[in-house]
Design an enzyme around this catalytic site. Sequence first.
Site, PDB file in Angstrom:
ATOM      1  N   ARG A   1      -3.566  -0.489   5.365  1.00  0.00           N
ATOM      2  CA  ARG A   1      -4.160  -1.544   4.547  1.00  0.00           C
ATOM      3  C   ARG A   1      -3.280  -2.780   4.400  1.00  0.00           C
ATOM      4  O   ARG A   1      -3.736  -3.909   4.637  1.00  0.00           O
ATOM      5  CB  ARG A   1      -4.529  -1.001   3.162  1.00  0.00           C
ATOM      6  CG  ARG A   1      -5.660   0.000   3.180  1.00  0.00           C
ATOM      7  CD  ARG A   1      -5.743   0.761   1.879  1.00  0.00           C
ATOM      8  NE  ARG A   1      -4.574   1.616   1.685  1.00  0.00           N
ATOM      9  CZ  ARG A   1      -4.302   2.314   0.599  1.00  0.00           C
ATOM     10  NH1 ARG A   1      -5.107   2.229  -0.442  1.00  0.00           N
ATOM     11  NH2 ARG A   1      -3.244   3.078   0.540  1.00  0.00           N
TER      12      ARG A   1
ATOM     13  N   ASP B   1      -8.431   3.772   0.833  1.00  0.00           N
ATOM     14  CA  ASP B   1      -7.468   4.245   1.834  1.00  0.00           C
ATOM     15  C   ASP B   1      -8.240   4.799   3.035  1.00  0.00           C
ATOM     16  O   ASP B   1      -8.970   5.779   2.906  1.00  0.00           O
ATOM     17  CB  ASP B   1      -6.600   5.335   1.199  1.00  0.00           C
ATOM     18  CG  ASP B   1      -5.471   5.777   2.114  1.00  0.00           C
ATOM     19  OD1 ASP B   1      -5.515   5.457   3.319  1.00  0.00           O
ATOM     20  OD2 ASP B   1      -4.561   6.458   1.620  1.00  0.00           O
TER      21      ASP B   1
ATOM     22  N   CYS C   1       0.861  -1.183   0.000  1.00  0.00           N
ATOM     23  CA  CYS C   1       0.000   0.000   0.000  1.00  0.00           C
ATOM     24  C   CYS C   1       0.899   1.234   0.000  1.00  0.00           C
ATOM     25  O   CYS C   1       2.050   1.168  -0.452  1.00  0.00           O
ATOM     26  CB  CYS C   1      -0.987  -0.024   1.165  1.00  0.00           C
ATOM     27  SG  CYS C   1      -0.248   0.048   2.812  1.00  0.00           S
TER      28      CYS C   1
HETATM   29  P1  4NP Z   1      -1.905   2.861   4.051  1.00  0.00           P
HETATM   30  O1  4NP Z   1      -2.544   4.236   4.591  1.00  0.00           O
HETATM   31  O2  4NP Z   1      -1.302   3.165   2.699  1.00  0.00           O
HETATM   32  O3  4NP Z   1      -3.066   1.959   3.964  1.00  0.00           O
HETATM   33  O4  4NP Z   1      -0.856   2.444   5.076  1.00  0.00           O
HETATM   34  C1  4NP Z   1      -1.849   5.437   4.652  1.00  0.00           C
HETATM   35  C2  4NP Z   1      -0.922   5.650   5.646  1.00  0.00           C
HETATM   36  C3  4NP Z   1      -0.261   6.866   5.723  1.00  0.00           C
HETATM   37  C4  4NP Z   1      -0.529   7.851   4.799  1.00  0.00           C
HETATM   38  C5  4NP Z   1      -1.460   7.643   3.800  1.00  0.00           C
HETATM   39  C6  4NP Z   1      -2.117   6.423   3.714  1.00  0.00           C
HETATM   40  N1  4NP Z   1       0.127   9.094   4.902  1.00  0.00           N
HETATM   41  O5  4NP Z   1      -0.205  10.008   4.120  1.00  0.00           O
HETATM   42  O6  4NP Z   1       1.053   9.249   5.733  1.00  0.00           O
END
Ligand code: 4NP
Length: 171
Positions: free
Chosen positions: A27, A139, A21
């Site tokens: 995720r 997300d 991800c």
């Molecule tokens: P992930 O979610 O990709 O599902 O781990 C996110 C975690 C952090 C960020 C964005 C999405 N961020 O912008 O820091």
Amino acid sequence: MGAPAGDLPAGGSPYRIAVVCLGNICRSPMAEVVLTRKVEEAGLAGRVAVSSAGTGDWHVGEPIDPRAGATLRGAGYDPSRHRAQQFGAGWLDHDLVLAMDATNLADVRVLADTTHDRDDGRVRMFRDFDPDGPGDVPDPWYGDAAGFDEVLAIVERTADALVVALRRALR
Ligand code: 4NP
């Protein structure tokens, strides 16, 4: 074109799966924890190895997002061992690389120097295996707890289908 949904590319022993991800704190760690447990329950521990990574480096070394962790614990999973890692070209030695959304897929494919026309089938969308149909795993980072519940539901049913495909491929 890659292999049709439901079919897995050939792999090694153990069969190595990377889930990818953006941040590797919501995720993909949820998918890693759920799929790892379902693999164990299917008697495939040691024959399938599941890891996860993020295309971004902002959270490297951090544990799972507290909201994602609470959602997993509420469903009986243990996310305590997770530490975020960044995806890089070295991860392309996995037998299957599963992207959580289309942006993650595009970012992985840049590293893989591959396109839809020249895809060896190892870089796929996670939800290619979702019995409810393909698409992004949304997300949940900017949303509320309901977003994490939705991710868990997607991840659980997709992991069940993946285990069926793994059983078939590894027998
Ligand atoms: P992930 O979610 O990709 O599902 O781990 C996110 C975690 C952090 C960020 C964005 C999405 N961020 O912008 O820091």
